[in-house]
Design a protein around this motif. Structure first.
Motif, mmCIF file in Angstrom:
data_model
loop_
_atom_site.group_PDB
_atom_site.id
_atom_site.type_symbol
_atom_site.label_atom_id
_atom_site.label_comp_id
_atom_site.label_asym_id
_atom_site.label_seq_id
_atom_site.Cartn_x
_atom_site.Cartn_y
_atom_site.Cartn_z
ATOM 1 N N GLN A 35 -4.037 -0.486 74.102
ATOM 2 C CA GLN A 35 -5.089 -0.528 72.954
ATOM 3 C C GLN A 35 -6.404 -0.065 73.799
ATOM 4 O OE1 GLN A 35 -4.347 -4.636 71.892
ATOM 5 N NE2 GLN A 35 -4.370 -3.790 69.564
ATOM 6 N N THR A 36 -6.618 -0.855 74.874
ATOM 7 C CA THR A 36 -7.862 -0.610 75.396
ATOM 8 C C THR A 36 -7.910 1.208 75.862
ATOM 9 O OG1 THR A 36 -7.934 -2.838 76.282
ATOM 10 C CG2 THR A 36 -9.264 -1.059 77.668
ATOM 11 N N ALA A 37 -6.880 1.584 76.346
ATOM 12 C CA ALA A 37 -6.977 2.901 76.503
ATOM 13 C C ALA A 37 -7.107 4.041 75.722
ATOM 14 C CB ALA A 37 -5.547 3.222 77.264
ATOM 15 N N LEU A 38 -7.202 3.524 74.202
ATOM 16 C CA LEU A 38 -7.533 4.230 73.113
ATOM 17 C C LEU A 38 -8.879 4.920 73.311
ATOM 18 C CD1 LEU A 38 -6.216 2.394 70.075
ATOM 19 C CD2 LEU A 38 -5.398 4.490 70.891
ATOM 20 N N ARG A 39 -9.801 4.499 74.088
ATOM 21 C CA ARG A 39 -11.038 4.987 74.475
ATOM 22 C C ARG A 39 -10.986 5.747 75.520
ATOM 23 N NH1 ARG A 39 -11.357 -0.330 72.599
ATOM 24 N NH2 ARG A 39 -11.693 -1.246 74.987
ATOM 25 N N GLY A 40 -9.829 6.049 76.202
ATOM 26 C CA GLY A 40 -10.043 6.686 77.586
ATOM 27 C C GLY A 40 -8.741 7.771 77.422
ATOM 28 N N ARG A 41 -7.810 7.447 78.461
ATOM 29 C CA ARG A 41 -6.677 8.266 78.431
ATOM 30 C C ARG A 41 -5.427 7.655 77.710
ATOM 31 N NH1 ARG A 41 -2.796 9.927 83.419
ATOM 32 N NH2 ARG A 41 -1.698 11.610 82.322
ATOM 33 N N ALA A 42 -5.483 7.942 76.504
ATOM 34 C CA ALA A 42 -4.690 7.188 75.424
ATOM 35 C C ALA A 42 -3.016 7.343 75.762
ATOM 36 C CB ALA A 42 -4.959 7.697 74.036
ATOM 37 N N HIS A 43 -2.481 6.053 75.693
ATOM 38 C CA HIS A 43 -0.800 6.043 76.077
ATOM 39 C C HIS A 43 -0.348 5.082 75.078
ATOM 40 C CE1 HIS A 43 -2.587 2.806 78.877
ATOM 41 N NE2 HIS A 43 -1.220 2.230 78.667
ATOM 42 N N GLY A 44 1.147 5.173 75.035
ATOM 43 C CA GLY A 44 1.947 3.820 74.587
ATOM 44 C C GLY A 44 2.758 3.530 75.549
ATOM 45 N N ILE A 45 3.516 2.411 75.193
ATOM 46 C CA ILE A 45 4.214 2.083 76.458
ATOM 47 C C ILE A 45 6.112 1.972 75.611
ATOM 48 C CG2 ILE A 45 2.702 0.507 77.504
ATOM 49 C CD1 ILE A 45 4.225 -1.904 75.861
ATOM 50 N N ALA A 46 6.929 1.729 76.390
ATOM 51 C CA ALA A 46 8.146 2.034 75.919
ATOM 52 C C ALA A 46 9.164 1.377 76.706
ATOM 53 C CB ALA A 46 8.769 3.614 75.773
ATOM 54 N N LEU A 47 10.285 0.814 76.136
ATOM 55 C CA LEU A 47 11.349 0.251 77.043
ATOM 56 C C LEU A 47 12.581 0.801 76.633
ATOM 57 C CD1 LEU A 47 10.836 -3.637 76.265
ATOM 58 C CD2 LEU A 47 10.277 -2.444 78.607
ATOM 59 N N TYR A 48 13.645 0.702 77.563
ATOM 60 C CA TYR A 48 14.791 1.664 77.201
ATOM 61 C C TYR A 48 16.025 0.928 77.791
ATOM 62 C CZ TYR A 48 14.098 3.361 82.020
ATOM 63 O OH TYR A 48 13.939 3.719 83.202
ATOM 64 N N ARG A 49 17.360 0.882 77.173
ATOM 65 C CA ARG A 49 18.391 0.259 77.510
ATOM 66 C C ARG A 49 18.902 1.089 78.448
ATOM 67 N NH1 ARG A 49 19.731 -3.581 73.272
ATOM 68 N NH2 ARG A 49 18.435 -3.248 71.587
ATOM 69 N N ASP A 50 18.982 2.644 78.088
ATOM 70 C CA ASP A 50 19.358 3.605 78.986
ATOM 71 C C ASP A 50 18.854 4.829 78.475
ATOM 72 O OD1 ASP A 50 20.789 4.639 76.499
ATOM 73 O OD2 ASP A 50 22.606 3.101 76.932
ATOM 74 N N ALA A 51 19.333 5.889 79.056
ATOM 75 C CA ALA A 51 18.719 7.394 78.762
ATOM 76 C C ALA A 51 18.866 7.377 77.231
ATOM 77 C CB ALA A 51 19.281 8.530 79.515
ATOM 78 N N ARG A 52 19.751 6.995 76.607
ATOM 79 C CA ARG A 52 20.132 7.422 75.128
ATOM 80 C C ARG A 52 19.423 6.554 74.037
ATOM 81 N NH1 ARG A 52 22.884 11.562 74.410
ATOM 82 N NH2 ARG A 52 24.571 12.331 75.791
ATOM 83 N N ASP A 53 18.775 5.218 74.476
ATOM 84 C CA ASP A 53 18.436 4.142 73.675
ATOM 85 C C ASP A 53 17.109 3.845 74.042
ATOM 86 O OD1 ASP A 53 18.181 2.081 72.068
ATOM 87 O OD2 ASP A 53 20.303 1.383 72.145
ATOM 88 N N PHE A 54 15.947 3.862 73.142
ATOM 89 C CA PHE A 54 14.542 3.530 73.901
ATOM 90 C C PHE A 54 13.864 3.137 72.495
ATOM 91 C CE2 PHE A 54 14.702 7.998 72.479
ATOM 92 C CZ PHE A 54 13.694 8.191 71.707
ATOM 93 N N LEU A 55 12.766 2.433 72.925
ATOM 94 C CA LEU A 55 11.956 1.969 71.762
ATOM 95 C C LEU A 55 10.312 2.172 72.386
ATOM 96 C CD1 LEU A 55 11.132 0.378 69.168
ATOM 97 C CD2 LEU A 55 11.124 -1.648 70.573
ATOM 98 N N GLU A 56 9.711 2.898 71.506
ATOM 99 C CA GLU A 56 8.295 3.312 72.143
ATOM 100 C C GLU A 56 7.329 2.540 70.948
ATOM 101 O OE1 GLU A 56 9.030 7.653 74.000
ATOM 102 O OE2 GLU A 56 8.442 7.658 71.877
ATOM 103 N N ALA A 57 6.161 2.157 71.585
ATOM 104 C CA ALA A 57 4.954 1.691 70.734
ATOM 105 C C ALA A 57 3.803 2.512 71.106
ATOM 106 C CB ALA A 57 4.900 -0.075 71.017
ATOM 107 N N ARG A 58 3.103 2.691 70.214
ATOM 108 C CA ARG A 58 1.681 3.294 70.274
ATOM 109 C C ARG A 58 0.585 2.611 69.560
ATOM 110 N NH1 ARG A 58 -0.142 7.775 72.004
ATOM 111 N NH2 ARG A 58 1.843 8.778 72.382
ATOM 112 N N PRO A 59 -0.432 2.385 70.164
ATOM 113 C CA PRO A 59 -1.548 1.465 69.157
ATOM 114 C C PRO A 59 -2.447 2.477 68.387
ATOM 115 C CG PRO A 59 -2.334 1.981 71.671
ATOM 116 C CD PRO A 59 -1.228 2.403 71.461
ATOM 117 N N LEU A 60 -2.351 1.858 67.331
ATOM 118 C CA LEU A 60 -3.092 2.603 66.040
ATOM 119 C C LEU A 60 -4.548 2.097 66.020
ATOM 120 C CD1 LEU A 60 -0.370 2.673 63.452
ATOM 121 C CD2 LEU A 60 -1.096 4.659 65.117
#
Length: 125
Positions: A35-60
């Motif tokens: 959330q803080t990075a929205l004012r700079g180098r914006a990014h999201g975070i992700a977790l993954y179980r393996d190379a084929r199964d992931f969950l990504e979140a991006r602040p809005l």
């Protein structure tokens, strides 16, 4: 029993940064950093179980987060293109709900997580 999955940061410029194992206790901190990075180098975070199964979140902004999750299959490209609903795309209305989505992803089998994600999703606004 605590299960930690591996994670990564993904940046708007296309770069990514591995985070290694991510304890669930650290999820709130990582979401706040995004959330803080929205004012700079914006990014999201992700977790993954393996190379084929992931969950990504991006602040809005505010406390809202957009999620994308996918479970890639080994089927042919044509079969994957024809598959309806090729992943989950939803948002939540608070950081606490975003943490709850990640905790559900970590602690539940994929099918159960998908059902829980539908319960946690915020109505569009």
């Amino acid at each position: 029993m605590t299960i930690d999955l591996h994670g990564y940061r993904f940046y708007d410029d296309g770069a990514s940064e591995p985070l290694g194992r991510v304890p669930t206790a650290r999820l709130g901190e990582l979401l706040t950093q995004a959330q803080t990075a929205l004012r700079g180098r914006a990014h999201g975070i992700a977790l993954y179980r393996d190379a084929r199964d992931f969950l990504e979140a991006r602040p809005l902004g505010e406390d809202r987060f957009a999620f994308h999750s996918q479970r890639l299959t080994r089927r042919s490209l044509l079969a994957r293109l024809l598959r309806r609903g090729g992943g989950l795309d939803f948002s939540v209305a608070s950081r606490a709900q975003a943490v709850a989505v990640f905790v559900a992803y970590v602690g539940l089998p994929r099918a159960a997580f998908e059902r829980k994600a539908a319960d946690l999703a915020a109505p569009p606004h």
